[in-house]
Design an enzyme around this catalytic site. Structure first.
Site, short mmCIF file in Angstrom:
data_model
loop_
_atom_site.label_atom_id
_atom_site.label_comp_id
_atom_site.label_asym_id
_atom_site.label_seq_id
_atom_site.Cartn_x
_atom_site.Cartn_y
_atom_site.Cartn_z
N ARG A 106 0.83 -1.20 0.00
CA ARG A 106 0.00 0.00 0.00
C ARG A 106 0.87 1.26 0.00
NH1 ARG A 106 -3.01 -3.51 3.54
NH2 ARG A 106 -5.13 -3.86 2.81
N ARG A 169 -12.74 -7.95 9.73
CA ARG A 169 -12.15 -9.21 9.24
C ARG A 169 -11.68 -10.06 10.42
NH1 ARG A 169 -8.86 -6.10 4.42
NH2 ARG A 169 -10.15 -6.74 2.67
N HIS A 193 -3.54 0.77 8.66
CA HIS A 193 -4.36 -0.15 7.87
C HIS A 193 -3.40 -0.81 6.90
CE1 HIS A 193 -7.32 -1.87 5.24
NE2 HIS A 193 -6.97 -1.11 4.23
N THR A 248 -10.33 -5.59 -4.29
CA THR A 248 -11.32 -5.83 -3.24
C THR A 248 -12.42 -4.79 -3.42
OG1 THR A 248 -10.34 -4.31 -1.63
CG2 THR A 248 -9.52 -6.58 -1.61
#
Length: 332
Positions: A106, A169, A193, A248
């Site tokens: 990311r 999750r 995150h 996603t």
């Protein structure tokens, strides 16, 4: 006389006032549209605006949603490349940006997305100066900082979707392990995150019963049940889904709608979302990380002070240092 005039007698000329509960989604990719449909299904807005640079796709998505109007309770769905369509939004959700490639971290995405934000954020601010900004694009913690810097908004009105999904999750996987619905499994993932998120094992509980108190090895290397694997699966889950389907969308869309519901209905629920953590847990830089925040109509009003173990605090500080190392190199 027209059919309309024959059919309907006007009683009161309505002033053309703007929507009161307007939500804008910037970016109509898989994530943006998953956010849009999830918000529409929850009846959170009286107007939904979509913005993107790809005009055909944008108009197509708008029409497709409008054609489902009979089954929804959002009377106005609009779209446009021009940000004037977003005017008077209460909540603006930013999903636009370069997409994470398979195997790409990311953090690798950063500068590509900063450049996109330099265009988006000033346009949003111009038309909705009182909105709350909810950043979803990755890497979300850094881009929430970027949005905060560019917007000039107070920090309570710039939020990152952060670990709301990571925690969901985690609770889903915990539920699978225990044979209990995830709503009854409580556990918090905080921090970045992504790859350096921090599971707070001391707070993991079912019906107020601490799993760590029952089983002190929980989440440690000595743990024979490998609960640490649950956190590893949380970290790996996005990579796995991207590998299998290319991106996603559904889970993040539902997670964002969950946050939108708390904001639009002023629920004051507590969510693990990305906020400015300077001054907390020994962090001294302007970084955004997920901690439990009280969320409502005006954004983040309060932060819950978690009791963390020294190694958990250390992990948070390490994340903060990593993020700051990247942020200070960014070109605005």
């Amino acid at each position: 006389m027209s059919v309309k005039e024959l059919l309907i007698q006007n009683v009161h000329k309505e002033e053309h006032s703007h929507a009161h509960n307007k939500i804008t989604v910037v970016g109509v990719g898989a994530v943006g549209m998953a956010c849009a449909i999830s918000i529409l299904m929850k009846d959170l807005a009286d107007e939904l605006a979509l913005v993107d640079v790809i005009e055909d796709k944008l108009r197509g998505e708008m029409l497709d949603l409008q054609h489902g109007s009979l089954f929804l309770r959002t009377p106005k769905i609009v779209s446009g490349k021009d940000y004037s369509v977003t005017a008077h939004s209460k909540l603006v959700i930013i999903t636009a940006g370069a997409r994470q490639q398979e195997g790409e971290s990311r953090l690798n995405l950063v500068q590509r997305n900063v450049n996109i934000f330099k265009f988006i954020i000033p346009n949003v601010v111009k038309h909705s100066p009182d909105c709350t900004l909810l950043v979803v694009s990755n890497p979300v913690d850094i881009l929430t900082y970027v949005a905060w810097k560019i917007s000039g908004f107070p920090k309570h009105r710039v939020i990152g979707s952060g670990c709301n999904l990571d925690s969901a999750r985690f609770r889903y996987l915990m539920g699978g392990k225990l044979g209990i619905h995830s709503l009854s499994c409580h556990g918090w993932i905080i921090g970045e995150h992504g790859d350096s998120s921090v599971p707070v094992w001391s707070g993991v509980n079912v019906a107020g019963v601490s799993l760590k108190a029952l089983y002190p090895d929980l989440g440690t290397d000595a743990d024979k049940e490998h609960w640490k694997e649950v956190h590893k699966q949380v970290v790996d889950s996005a990579y796995e889904v991207i590998k299998l389907k290319g991106y996603t969308s559904w889970a993040i869309g539902l997670s964002v709608a969950d946050l939108a519901e708390t904001i639009m209905r002023n629920l004051r629920r507590v969510h693990p979302i990305s906020t400015m953590v300077k001054g907390m847990y020994g962090i001294h830089d302007d970084v955004f990380l997920s901690v439990p925040c009280v969320l409502g109509y005006s954004g983040i009003t309060d932060v819950v002070k978690m009791t963390l173990k020294s190694e958990e605090e250390e992990k948070l500080r390490k994340s903060a240092d990593t993020l700051w190392g990247i942020q200070k190199e960014l070109q605005f």
